[in-house]
Design a protein around this motif. Structure first.
Motif, PDB file in Angstrom:
ATOM      1  N   ILE A 110       5.908   4.831  15.296  1.00 18.28           N
ATOM      2  CA  ILE A 110       6.243   4.812  16.721  1.00 18.28           C
ATOM      3  C   ILE A 110       5.376   5.812  17.488  1.00 18.28           C
ATOM      4  N   THR A 111       5.214   6.999  16.909  1.00 19.56           N
ATOM      5  CA  THR A 111       4.380   8.031  17.548  1.00 19.56           C
ATOM      6  C   THR A 111       2.939   7.558  17.699  1.00 19.56           C
ATOM      7  N   LEU A 112       2.401   6.946  16.635  1.00 16.22           N
ATOM      8  CA  LEU A 112       1.019   6.455  16.678  1.00 16.22           C
ATOM      9  C   LEU A 112       0.845   5.379  17.741  1.00 16.22           C
ATOM     10  N   VAL A 113       1.802   4.453  17.826  1.00  9.09           N
ATOM     11  CA  VAL A 113       1.705   3.369  18.800  1.00  9.09           C
ATOM     12  C   VAL A 113       1.822   3.910  20.225  1.00  9.09           C
ATOM     13  N   ASN A 114       2.782   4.783  20.455  1.00  3.47           N
ATOM     14  CA  ASN A 114       3.028   5.284  21.813  1.00  3.47           C
ATOM     15  C   ASN A 114       1.952   6.261  22.286  1.00  3.47           C
ATOM     16  N   SER A 115       1.174   6.812  21.348  1.00  2.37           N
ATOM     17  CA  SER A 115       0.067   7.695  21.722  1.00  2.37           C
ATOM     18  C   SER A 115      -1.271   6.939  21.712  1.00  2.37           C
ATOM     19  N   ASN A 116      -1.177   5.619  21.624  1.00  2.26           N
ATOM     20  CA  ASN A 116      -2.356   4.744  21.653  1.00  2.26           C
ATOM     21  C   ASN A 116      -3.343   5.000  20.516  1.00  2.26           C
ATOM     22  N   GLN A 117      -2.846   5.527  19.410  1.00  5.25           N
ATOM     23  CA  GLN A 117      -3.706   5.717  18.238  1.00  5.25           C
ATOM     24  C   GLN A 117      -3.662   4.497  17.312  1.00  5.25           C
ATOM     25  N   LEU A 118      -2.732   3.593  17.607  1.00  6.03           N
ATOM     26  CA  LEU A 118      -2.568   2.411  16.764  1.00  6.03           C
ATOM     27  C   LEU A 118      -2.080   1.262  17.633  1.00  6.03           C
ATOM     28  N   ASN A 119      -2.712   0.117  17.480  1.00  5.61           N
ATOM     29  CA  ASN A 119      -2.325  -1.064  18.260  1.00  5.61           C
ATOM     30  C   ASN A 119      -1.740  -2.115  17.320  1.00  5.61           C
TER      31      ASN A 119
ATOM     32  N   THR B 264       0.838  -1.192   0.000  1.00  3.84           N
ATOM     33  CA  THR B 264       0.000   0.000   0.000  1.00  3.84           C
ATOM     34  C   THR B 264       0.876   1.246   0.000  1.00  3.84           C
ATOM     35  N   GLU B 265       0.374   2.326  -0.582  1.00  6.34           N
ATOM     36  CA  GLU B 265       1.104   3.601  -0.616  1.00  6.34           C
ATOM     37  C   GLU B 265       0.270   4.652   0.088  1.00  6.34           C
ATOM     38  N   ILE B 266       0.923   5.458   0.904  1.00  8.77           N
ATOM     39  CA  ILE B 266       0.204   6.465   1.689  1.00  8.77           C
ATOM     40  C   ILE B 266       0.781   7.845   1.405  1.00  8.77           C
ATOM     41  N   ASN B 267       0.054   8.866   1.852  1.00 13.25           N
ATOM     42  CA  ASN B 267       0.552  10.231   1.643  1.00 13.25           C
ATOM     43  C   ASN B 267       0.363  11.138   2.851  1.00 13.25           C
TER      44      ASN B 267
ATOM     45  N   VAL C 199      12.665   5.881   7.156  1.00 17.46           N
ATOM     46  CA  VAL C 199      12.761   6.154   8.597  1.00 17.46           C
ATOM     47  C   VAL C 199      11.636   7.094   9.005  1.00 17.46           C
ATOM     48  N   HIS C 200      11.276   8.008   8.106  1.00 16.48           N
ATOM     49  CA  HIS C 200      10.187   8.950   8.380  1.00 16.48           C
ATOM     50  C   HIS C 200       8.908   8.202   8.743  1.00 16.48           C
ATOM     51  N   LEU C 201       8.570   7.175   7.966  1.00 17.78           N
ATOM     52  CA  LEU C 201       7.387   6.368   8.275  1.00 17.78           C
ATOM     53  C   LEU C 201       7.555   5.619   9.591  1.00 17.78           C
ATOM     54  N   ALA C 202       8.745   5.121   9.839  1.00 16.89           N
ATOM     55  CA  ALA C 202       9.001   4.381  11.080  1.00 16.89           C
ATOM     56  C   ALA C 202       8.758   5.267  12.301  1.00 16.89           C
TER      57      ALA C 202
ATOM     58  N   PHE D  36      -0.277  11.302   7.552  1.00 11.28           N
ATOM     59  CA  PHE D  36      -0.174  10.669   8.866  1.00 11.28           C
ATOM     60  C   PHE D  36      -1.358   9.738   9.135  1.00 11.28           C
ATOM     61  N   ASP D  37      -2.584  10.205   8.826  1.00  9.52           N
ATOM     62  CA  ASP D  37      -3.781   9.413   9.107  1.00  9.52           C
ATOM     63  C   ASP D  37      -3.817   8.128   8.284  1.00  9.52           C
ATOM     64  N   SER D  38      -3.359   8.230   7.030  1.00 10.10           N
ATOM     65  CA  SER D  38      -3.450   7.050   6.172  1.00 10.10           C
ATOM     66  C   SER D  38      -2.482   5.955   6.601  1.00 10.10           C
ATOM     67  N   LEU D  39      -1.438   6.300   7.386  1.00 10.29           N
ATOM     68  CA  LEU D  39      -0.535   5.267   7.898  1.00 10.29           C
ATOM     69  C   LEU D  39      -1.296   4.342   8.840  1.00 10.29           C
ATOM     70  N   THR D  40      -2.144   4.912   9.684  1.00  7.94           N
ATOM     71  CA  THR D  40      -2.963   4.098  10.585  1.00  7.94           C
ATOM     72  C   THR D  40      -3.846   3.144   9.788  1.00  7.94           C
ATOM     73  N   ASN D  41      -4.510   3.671   8.771  1.00 10.31           N
ATOM     74  CA  ASN D  41      -5.395   2.840   7.951  1.00 10.31           C
ATOM     75  C   ASN D  41      -4.615   1.737   7.235  1.00 10.31           C
ATOM     76  N   ALA D  42      -3.418   2.096   6.731  1.00 10.61           N
ATOM     77  CA  ALA D  42      -2.612   1.124   5.991  1.00 10.61           C
ATOM     78  C   ALA D  42      -2.201  -0.035   6.891  1.00 10.61           C
ATOM     79  N   VAL D  43      -1.745   0.280   8.105  1.00  7.47           N
ATOM     80  CA  VAL D  43      -1.323  -0.768   9.044  1.00  7.47           C
ATOM     81  C   VAL D  43      -2.514  -1.654   9.414  1.00  7.47           C
ATOM     82  N   GLU D  44      -3.645  -1.028   9.706  1.00  7.49           N
ATOM     83  CA  GLU D  44      -4.822  -1.806  10.117  1.00  7.49           C
ATOM     84  C   GLU D  44      -5.292  -2.734   8.999  1.00  7.49           C
ATOM     85  N   LYS D  45      -5.236  -2.270   7.750  1.00  7.52           N
ATOM     86  CA  LYS D  45      -5.638  -3.120   6.625  1.00  7.52           C
ATOM     87  C   LYS D  45      -4.683  -4.300   6.461  1.00  7.52           C
ATOM     88  N   LEU D  46      -3.389  -4.055   6.659  1.00  7.62           N
ATOM     89  CA  LEU D  46      -2.421  -5.155   6.564  1.00  7.62           C
ATOM     90  C   LEU D  46      -2.647  -6.179   7.673  1.00  7.62           C
TER      91      LEU D  46
END
Length: 318
Positions: free
Chosen positions: A249-258, A214-217, A242-245, A219-229
């Motif tokens: 990390i920010t999304l996981v540590n802020s509890n926006q992504l599990n 998947t390709e994203i553009n 590294v930018h995506l990495a 911050f929000d779409s990164l959450t969607n991309a991970v969840e779909k995978l």
């Protein structure tokens, strides 16, 4: 004590000034001067603390024995490691290194380039150049230029990471850990060879028909991309930068992504901040020593390949 002269060295060694000059300028072998004579001349020069005249050296060799290294700044760990390794290599070859920092400003970079060439610097190494091909083409008429990790294509000698090798390191890392359902998230601007290597050496090699890419553009779409995978039951995720990495990390540590701990994560590239993060992320970094080795070879061999890919080093997180 009076400063020792070339004439003094020659008289003490029982040779001509020309012979002494050849030896002290590193041309003894070229002119087939006896090895013992060369040793004798160098020993006497050391005993008398002989220091050649800079202007005479330039006149005799046509070189100032100075290399300029131009970089945006030292905030990137690779840049500071590269300059340190270049200095070590060049000092061993009797070159001095002059540095200049551009802070990503084209005009500043241009000014440094022409200031160094006005001082007859023998060669320039430019890290992440900001200027266009046209500007650098003017400068290269004044001194040879080698570009390190440019973001655009140039018709000049270039060193850059071997992205294909790096992506293969990441694929091998995942497969060794029996994580064979490997998703890939790309962002615009990432080097195309990263995605191409994933496609050829994973999707096609293992005949993967599932839609794991998947390709994203944003911050929000990164959450969607991970969840779909995760919905597709992948057990590893590769990120194209590294930018995506760091975003992940920010999304996981802020509890926006599990992301389950069983999911293995890697990214194309590396930054020291990834060494202790949770979730753990494996990556690869540029090998500053390998870059410096090629640069030192380039100083003595102008026939270096137009583009040289340097193999990176894997940083494997458990």
């Amino acid at each position: 004590m009076a400063k020792a002269s070339l004439k003094t060295i020659a008289q003490a060694a029982g040779v001509s000034k020309t012979t002494a000059s050849f030896v002290l300028n590193g041309k003894g072998d070229t002119h087939k001067i006896n090895k013992n004579t060369q040793k004798k001349i160098r020993r006497i020069a050391d005993e008398l603390d002989y220091r050649p005249s800079f202007l005479s050296q330039v006149f005799n060799t046509g070189k100032t024995m100075t290399i300029g290294v131009i970089a945006p700044d030292l905030s990137d760990p690779f840049t500071s490691q590269l300059i340190e390794n270049i200095s070590d290599r060049c000092n061993a070859s009797n070159y001095n290194v002059t540095t200049g920092f551009t802070h990503h400003n084209k005009e500043t970079e241009t000014g440094i380039i022409f200031d160094l060439t006005d001082r007859h610097t023998d060669a320039l190494v430019i890290v992440n150049p900001a200027n266009s091909e046209d500007t650098l083409a003017k400068a290269v008429t004044r001194a040879p230029i080698l570009l390190v990790n440019p973001q655009h294509d140039y018709q000049l000698p270039v060193l850059h990471p071997d992205y294909k090798y790096g992506v293969n390191l990441l694929l091998q890392h995942h497969i060794r850990r029996h994580h064979k359902a490997i998703g890939f998230i790309n962002e615009p601007g990432a080097d195309s060879s990263i995605m191409e290597t994933y496609r050829l050496n994973y999707l096609e090699r293992f005949d993967i028909t599932a839609d794991y890419f998947t390709e994203i553009n944003n911050f929000d779409s990164l959450t969607n991309a991970v969840e779909k995978l995760l919905e597709k039951k992948i057990n590893a995720i590769m990120l194209s930068s590294v930018h995506l990495a760091r975003q992940l990390i920010t999304l996981v540590n802020s509890n926006q992504l599990n992301i389950p701990e069983s999911i293995d994560i890697s990214c194309a590239g590396w930054h020291p901040c990834l060494a202790l993060t949770k979730p753990a992320i494996t990556g690869y970094s540029n090998d500053a020593k390998a870059y410096a080795t090629v640069i030192s070879q380039w100083l003595t061999d102008s026939n270096i390949k137009q583009t040289t890919a340097i193999k990176p080093i894997l940083h494997e997180r458990q």
